[in-house]
Design an enzyme around this catalytic site. Structure first.
Site, PDB file in Angstrom:
ATOM      1  N   GLU A   4       0.833  -1.200   0.000  1.00  0.00           N
ATOM      2  CA  GLU A   4       0.000   0.000   0.000  1.00  0.00           C
ATOM      3  C   GLU A   4       0.868   1.250   0.000  1.00  0.00           C
ATOM      4  O   GLU A   4       1.978   1.255   0.543  1.00  0.00           O
ATOM      5  CB  GLU A   4      -0.928   0.059   1.223  1.00  0.00           C
ATOM      6  CG  GLU A   4      -2.294  -0.543   1.006  1.00  0.00           C
ATOM      7  CD  GLU A   4      -2.326  -2.016   1.327  1.00  0.00           C
ATOM      8  OE1 GLU A   4      -3.331  -2.670   0.995  1.00  0.00           O
ATOM      9  OE2 GLU A   4      -1.341  -2.516   1.897  1.00  0.00           O
ATOM     10  N   THR A   5       0.304   2.289  -0.599  1.00  0.00           N
ATOM     11  CA  THR A   5       0.824   3.645  -0.455  1.00  0.00           C
ATOM     12  C   THR A   5      -0.274   4.479   0.166  1.00  0.00           C
ATOM     13  O   THR A   5      -1.436   4.431  -0.268  1.00  0.00           O
ATOM     14  CB  THR A   5       1.246   4.237  -1.805  1.00  0.00           C
ATOM     15  OG1 THR A   5       2.298   3.434  -2.356  1.00  0.00           O
ATOM     16  CG2 THR A   5       1.745   5.660  -1.647  1.00  0.00           C
TER      17      THR A   5
END
Length: 269
Positions: free
Chosen positions: A44-45
């Site tokens: 994830e970002t």
């Protein structure tokens, strides 16, 4: 724009779960957010921007995998809180406005951070056809984890079975909304953890997640009931590995861990 890579649920670089973190003035369009997340190419970002005084939360927060936006992510929330506190962008407890409601993160004196997340509602279900073959192990129990995370929680025989899993990821992707949480009781709690898990999310572009905070909102109520204690420690036995301390408080679950920034740079495009 400044971007950081933070390893979450660990106090050592290159272990735990890496997340990209960007602090913004406002969210750009979704296409740009998705392209950045694909470029970062971690599980994830996280993208966050401050909210005005009087809002229900302090920061707005969104999470993107390389393939899609997700409704809840624990390790990237921990990573974002770590960046806010280590850079001085926010002090004290922080409230995030997210697709899963307001989530809070509180720094502790020992340097760890505690997340306050909704407890996943567990509903026992029959294992779907083909699960044993796709997972490579016989499920003892299967639970739906509700809409926030959308996983299938599977208990298998023992810790050795969890460690030895080599699933058929293409087949596994069709068996749940987000992914599969495979878990077992720890063989030796004296080693510092009460249960083990591994998480597979090929449907959203993550074959195996290194350490999954959101999954522990389901693992905490499951193992707290089984073991008779509200406070537990889970070890996610991926190649990178990481520890998540859990505390069950009814419809809320506290997740505690550490984080370390490994990369601090500029997004030029």
């Amino acid at each position: 724009m400044r971007i950081r890579i933070v390893d979450a649920f660990t106090d050592r670089p290159f272990t735990g779960n890496p997340a990209g973190v960007m602090l913004l003035d406002a969210f750009p369009d979704d296409t740009r957010l998705q392209r950045i997340a694909l470029e970062v190419n971690h599980a994830e970002t996280a993208f966050a921007h401050p909210l005005p005084e009087g809002a229900d939360a302090d920061w707005a927060l969104r999470w993107f995998t390389p393939a899609t936006e997700v409704a809840m992510c624990g390790h990237a929330t921990l990573a974002t809180a770590h960046v806010l506190h280590t850079t001085g962008a926010h002090t004290g407890p922080v409230r995030f406005a997210t697709r899963s409601g307001v989530l809070s993160a509180t720094p502790r004196e020992d340097g760890s951070i505690t997340l306050d997340f909704p407890t996943a509602p567990l509903t026992r279900v029959e294992p779907p056809a083909g699960l044993s073959e796709a997972l490579g192990a016989e499920p003892l129990t299967a639970f739906d984890t509700g809409p926030n995370i959308g996983d299938l929680l599977i208990e298998v025989a023992d810790e050795k079975t969890v460690l030895g899993l080599s699933p058929d990821l293409k087949s596994l992707a069709a068996l749940s909304e987000r992914g599969i949480i495979a878990t077992a009781r720890a063989d030796n709690p004296a080693e510092g953890h009460d249960f083990v898990s591994r998480c597979f999310f090929p449907r959203i572009g993550i074959d195996e997640d290194p350490v999954t905070g959101s999954a522990h909102t389901a693992l905490a109520p499951y193992w707290s009931e089984r073991l008779g204690r509200p406070d537990l420690t889970g070890f996610q036995a991926s190649a990178r590995g990481g520890l998540v301390r859990t505390e069950l408080r009814g419809d809320r679950t506290l997740l505690t861990g550490r984080a370390v920034t490994t990369i601090d740079g500029e997004l030029l495009a």
